[in-house]
Scaffold this active site. Structure first.
Site: not given
Length: 547
Positions: A485, A513, A257
């Site tokens: 995602d 994710h 991320s």
């Protein structure tokens, strides 16, 4: 059912890498962007590949050589910290921790120092097969890397056998000279995270403005010394110091991320020191704050609609049996909580609109828990919001009545990393941004528009702009993208892989994710082959969820 303790710990680790990667504030915590003040690499010259606006950010050339380090940074690169048993009860056997001193401002080390805390565990395999140290970052920004690294599910056993696993809390985060704004005042933080995410009346707007201003003022009052220096470029430079302290010639890294942005910034600043970097759930550094906000709103809306469509096929769905009306029922119910919050087992706390929506968004990250969300919504509609509150607290990192500093750090770093000229004040957001966002993302766009309000009055001005990162001369870099995602849309991974001169894209045909260690043996094998042998997966490879 409620997640088991093991599942809750795993979810907490996941949550650390997930904070919505755009915006700057509000109860949505929609946050995550790129960077701040300057520093230097080896040559002392300016780097064209540094984030735009970062001062004195030159390209590095093998910083491991003592004579390549600028004289005023030598003391940091050559330090020998004392690694000792960690004080945390949850660290487990084999983990040691140390404090590493770094400059407050790399462009002017005379301003003073700060520190980062790190943890490591030796490779479990034979010493002759050790590759090096693997640094981990869970995302955020603001995710605590120490707790993340100490979770055994973060990497495969094969990787743990060949690498010393290293976690660190980036500057301003967790145990690393943490930024404090509201997180040390539970009542104030409860009020902040409960603020109406989509204010409609003048009174509601005034309340959101008050809460957004409060966190900036508190940060300046409590953490003014470090506040200008906690952006991503300085965190990336800290990683190069950590690389040298660990004795590695090259940086080996797994970032998820926001951690992909941190890794990409590192590669842009220090391409010659870049070893094998896995950037999973990637962020495209060229995107504006508004572009990121809208893309995320659309991604989460897609999953919310999929959740509702799945719910109506299940017995006892609290949204009814009609797929055409289920989403409206969900959003109408959540909005009703603003005026009629639902009680919980904690007699002092209720679930309002902000907390209810937060709970729903948290579960969108992990579709395997949609059944638990159905049960939580059913209980809430029958007068018990306890389970919704548990999900919201997981997202907000509220444990046993206290908050960690993840929200403080998340907003503080984001407000430094990327300006949003379209969100300079509440009037501009209400009159211009909200209508535009709602057109493109009718369910959540308004929330994301208001989320930037904290940065509009932030006490430290942003110092960078969106810009491509190419990292010329780096080793091959592996970018991993998940097709469905919601937090870091697949197009962002495609964009980053194309920008990097030596970027290579690996695709996960799944939802949720990030991809590594999330259920695809194909993804895990490909990432492990890259980390262990340096083998780049074939171009165009797509992996599915393992049966």
């Amino acid at each position: 059912m409620n997640p088991s303790p093991t599942a809750r710990r795993a979810l907490a680790v996941v949550a650390a890498s997930l904070l919505l990667t755009t915006g700057c504030g509000g109860s949505s915590h929609a946050s995550q962007k790129p960077s701040t003040p300057g520093g230097r690499g080896a040559s002392g010259s300016a780097s064209a590949d540094a984030p735009t606006g970062a001062s004195a950010a030159p390209r590095s050339t093998t910083m491991s050589a003592a004579d390549a380090v600028p004289a005023d940074l030598q003391q940091f690169y050559s330090q020998q910290p004392k690694w000792a048993s960690c004080t945390s009860d949850s660290s487990g056997p084999g983990w040691t921790c140390a404090k590493i001193t770094v400059p407050l401002d790399y462009s002017d080390p005379a301003k003073g120092t700060t520190y980062i805390m790190a943890t490591r565990k030796a490779a479990t395999g034979p010493a002759s097969q050790r590759v090096g140290s693997l640094l981990l970052n869970p995302g955020g920004p603001g995710g605590a890397g120490i707790a993340y690294a100490q979770d055994p599910s973060v990497v495969t056993k094969n990787v743990a056998a060949h690498y010393d696993i290293v976690g660190f809390d980036p500057r301003g985060v967790g145990q690393s000279d943490p930024v404090r704004c509201l997180s040390d005042d539970t009542a104030a933080m409860d009020e902040f995270v409960s603020a109406d995410p989509m204010p409609r009346t003048d009174a509601q707007v005034a309340e959101v403005v008050k809460e957004s201003q409060a966190i900036g003022k508190a940060c300046e009052q409590k953490s003014g010394r470090i506040l200008p220096y906690i952006g991503t470029p300085n965190a990336a430079r800290d990683m190069d110091v950590l690389r040298a302290v660990l004795g590695d010639q090259k940086l080996y890294y797994l970032g998820k991320s926001y951690g992909t942005y941190l890794g990409a910034v590192y590669a842009g600043l220090f391409p010659q020191n870049t070893g094998r970097l896995v950037l999973d759930g990637a962020i495209d550094p060229t995107l504006t704050a508004k572009q990121m906000n809208i893309a995320q709103a659309q991604g989460f809306e897609k999953l919310i609609r999929e959740f509702a469509a799945d719910c109506v096929t299940q017995s006892g769905c609290p949204l009814g049996t009609d797929g055409n009306t289920a989403v409206d029922k969900l959003m109408t119910y959540l909005q009703s909580l603003q005026d009629h919050p639902v009680p919980t087992h904690d007699g002092n706390r209720t679930v309002n609109y902000g907390l209810g929506l937060t709970a729903v968004l948290q579960v969108m990250y992990v579709p395997q828990y949609w059944g638990d969300l159905r049960d939580a919504l059913s209980a809430a509609m029958n007068g018990d919001g306890t389970r919704l509150l548990q999900w919201a607290d997981l997202y907000n990192d509220r444990t046993n009545g206290t908050y960690d500093n993840q929200t403080d750090a998340n907003i503080a770093i984001n407000c430094l990393d990327r300006p949003d000229p379209d969100a300079e004040n509440a009037q501009q957001i209400e009159n211009k941004e909200v209508p535009d966002y709602k057109t493109q993302a009718p369910l959540l766009g308004e929330m994301l528009a208001w989320a930037d309000l904290s940065c509009a009055t932030w006490p430290v001005k942003p110092q960078t702009q969106p810009a491509p990162i190419t990292a010329p001369g780096s080793a091959p870099l592996l970018v991993v993208g998940t097709k469905d995602d919601p937090a870091t849309p697949y197009a962002w991974a495609q964009g980053l892989a194309k920008q990097l001169q030596n970027g290579h894209l690996l695709t996960f045909n799944g939802s949720g994710h990030t991809a590594y260690t999330r259920g695809s043996q194909c993804i895990d094998n490909a990432v492990d082959a890259y980390l262990l042998q340096g083998t780049v997966p074939p171009a165009g490879i797509t992996c599915d969820v393992s049966p």
